[in-house]
Design a protein around this motif. Structure first.
Motif, mmCIF file in Angstrom:
data_model
loop_
_atom_site.group_PDB
_atom_site.id
_atom_site.type_symbol
_atom_site.label_atom_id
_atom_site.label_comp_id
_atom_site.label_asym_id
_atom_site.label_seq_id
_atom_site.Cartn_x
_atom_site.Cartn_y
_atom_site.Cartn_z
ATOM 1 N N GLU A 1 0.812 -1.214 0.000
ATOM 2 C CA GLU A 1 0.000 0.000 0.000
ATOM 3 C C GLU A 1 0.849 1.270 0.000
ATOM 4 O O GLU A 1 0.348 2.363 -0.273
ATOM 5 C CB GLU A 1 -0.951 0.015 1.198
ATOM 6 C CG GLU A 1 -0.284 -0.117 2.549
ATOM 7 C CD GLU A 1 -0.123 -1.557 2.994
ATOM 8 O OE1 GLU A 1 0.003 -1.769 4.226
ATOM 9 O OE2 GLU A 1 -0.155 -2.460 2.126
ATOM 10 N N GLN A 2 2.143 1.130 0.279
ATOM 11 C CA GLN A 2 3.057 2.269 0.240
ATOM 12 C C GLN A 2 3.957 2.235 -0.991
ATOM 13 O O GLN A 2 4.932 2.968 -1.086
ATOM 14 C CB GLN A 2 3.905 2.309 1.512
ATOM 15 C CG GLN A 2 3.089 2.513 2.780
ATOM 16 C CD GLN A 2 3.955 2.480 4.039
ATOM 17 O OE1 GLN A 2 5.169 2.729 3.990
ATOM 18 N NE2 GLN A 2 3.354 2.187 5.178
ATOM 19 N N GLY A 3 3.639 1.349 -1.940
ATOM 20 C CA GLY A 3 4.368 1.301 -3.195
ATOM 21 C C GLY A 3 5.463 0.268 -3.278
ATOM 22 O O GLY A 3 6.166 0.189 -4.287
ATOM 23 N N GLY A 4 5.642 -0.564 -2.231
ATOM 24 C CA GLY A 4 6.672 -1.592 -2.245
ATOM 25 C C GLY A 4 6.129 -2.944 -2.655
ATOM 26 O O GLY A 4 4.973 -3.080 -3.065
ATOM 27 N N LEU A 5 6.956 -3.967 -2.522
ATOM 28 C CA LEU A 5 6.533 -5.330 -2.846
ATOM 29 C C LEU A 5 5.903 -6.029 -1.653
ATOM 30 O O LEU A 5 5.209 -7.037 -1.824
ATOM 31 C CB LEU A 5 7.735 -6.155 -3.331
ATOM 32 C CG LEU A 5 8.444 -5.684 -4.602
ATOM 33 C CD1 LEU A 5 9.556 -6.671 -4.984
ATOM 34 C CD2 LEU A 5 7.467 -5.519 -5.753
#
Length: 459
Positions: free
Chosen positions: A154-158
């Motif tokens: 949700e924060q742009g990571g995997l």
């Protein structure tokens, strides 16, 4: 490139990586949308098509930062990897677990995110990281991958878990035996992966190695074949042919004076930190040669390896070796590439001053994709992020795309994994009574930006 490599992606400019595949790339099973009776049927894609669809960074320009650009070498990129201040970016914190091996040695596993930060599902993919020559989980090139890989989705990571295997004596791991590590010794990563698989039996394990760690990873995957607990691998700036690349360092005055000496100094400092521990084994060859090694102010990497690594860089047999060059011949990974049986991505820069010989044919192995950039130096690849203007490592982008692809899109089948069991407290694998590990006290919370002061980072 010869008959062994029939598929080479033709670059539209010199800044686009060159991709090399075997004439008939391996077919990988990929997940398909669940549609009624076809839910259990998975399409097959050739490795080249699989990468083309999921790793767009490998098919687009890598533009080095202008002030690190030099047309005839990768010295500036490599120098910035060593002296650049990366303490304010890619902050990663870890929980450390210490493992004791059967020979009395200790390796350190640094896991992120820490338990007190958040809890992940047991089947979360795990990125198993092997660092460079004298590095560890604090290295900026390690954090440049793990920070985004382990950031929540949700924060742009995997949203993955990361575990760095710190070699004996590196990154604050205590030295509890006179045996060290080397570019060819794989039993420490083998027992580390056994421990990780036993701790997270539902998780998919993805291997990535940097420089010396890439060589160890390559050899491990080749030795394991279809029995590998790692379902995919990625080798970044691997030294491959240690004989030829060491020779390249020795034969060039600049390379010998700068790189070979700097790497030897790193190893000397590392041994100096453990001098008291080594002194507990006064009759061991390492203890006897230590004063001479620490007092030599002009030692090169080959000279260090001739006095230390070729003698104590792994278990016996095959150690000790008669010379550094005998050790290099044994430790090289280029000839074993053909034995890897999991999807494998290799990334090197053509202008790497440390690694100058690249086995792009990979022995014709259909499981290997070999990507070569024109620029990037050794563990550099610094480019400008257009959105922010920051100078960051471009190589993190294709690595993350690869990790997401093999972590989520492939279907893993037909692996021949040996069962694990515990004997006298040591975790062992069926058929291998000579290696094993167990957890010991001494683990702690580790802040990834706190490195090994005094060492040349990134080498």
């Amino acid at each position: 490139m010869g008959a062994l490599v029939s598929q080479v992606w033709t670059a539209r400019s010199s800044r686009v990586p060159r991709l090399h595949f075997a004439p008939d790339p391996a077919k990988v099973l990929v997940k398909a949308p669940v549609t009624g009776s076809d839910a259990d049927e998975h399409p097959r894609e050739s490795l080249d098509a699989f990468i083309a669809a999921r790793c767009p960074s490998l098919y687009s320009d890598f533009a080095p930062t202008w002030w690190l650009f030099k047309t005839d070498s990768g010295h500036l990129q490599t120098a910035y990897a060593v002296v650049g201040d990366f303490s304010r970016i890619d902050r990663v914190e870890y929980d450390r677990t210490l493992l004791r091996t059967l020979d009395g040695g200790t390796i350190g596993l640094d896991s992120t995110p820490p338990a007190n930060e958040r809890t992940l599902p047991d089947d979360t993919p795990i990125v198993v990281v092997l660092h460079g020559l004298t590095g560890g989980s604090h290295e900026s090139y390690v954090r440049a991958v793990l920070a985004p890989a382990c950031t929540p989705v949700e924060q742009g990571g995997l949203g993955y878990r990361g575990i760095v295997v710190n070699f004996r004596g590196c990154a604050g791991v205590p030295l509890t035996s006179p045996q060290l590590y080397s570019a060819g010794h794989t039993d420490d990563i083998r027992v580390a992966v056994m421990h990780i698989a036993n701790r997270f039996p539902k998780a998919r394990l993805l291997g990535i190695g940097f420089s010396l760690g890439a060589n160890v990873l390559t050899r491990y995957l080749a030795e394991e074949g279809t029995q590998s607990r790692l379902v995919a691998g990625c080798a970044v700036a691997c030294p491959w042919d240690c004989v030829k690349n060491a020779g390249g360092l020795e034969d060039n005055w600049l390379h010998r004076t700068v790189y070979a000496k700097a790497m030897a100094q790193n190893l000397q400092r590392l041994l100096g930190r453990h001098a008291n521990a080594i002194a507990k084994f006064p009759e061991h060859p390492l203890a006897k040669v230590l004063p001479e090694v620490l007092n030599d102010k002009s030692m090169s990497l080959t000279q260090f390896d001739g006095k230390v690594t070729c003698k104590v860089g792994g278990s016996s047999p095959p150690f000790p070796f008669p010379s550094a060059w005998d050790y290099y011949a044994w430790a090289s990974s280029h000839e074993v590439l053909a034995n890897i049986r999991v999807p494998f991505l290799a990334l090197n820069a053509e202008d790497d001053p440390v690694v100058q010989v690249l086995p792009i044919e990979a022995g014709g192995n259909p499981y290997v994709a070999f990507a070569v950039t024109e620029k990037g130096g050794h563990l550099g690849w610094f480019g400008k992020v257009q959105a922010t203007g920051e100078t960051r490592r471009w190589v993190s982008r294709p690595v993350l795309e690869w990790l997401r692809a093999v972590g989520e899109d492939i279907v893993v089948r037909d692996r021949q994994i040996k069962p694990l069991h515990v004997v006298d407290g040591f975790l062992k694998e069926d058929g291998r009574d000579d290696i094993g590990c167990k957890g010991v006290e001494g683990g702690d919370h580790v802040v990834g930006v706190e490195g090994e002061e005094g060492l040349f980072a990134g080498l």
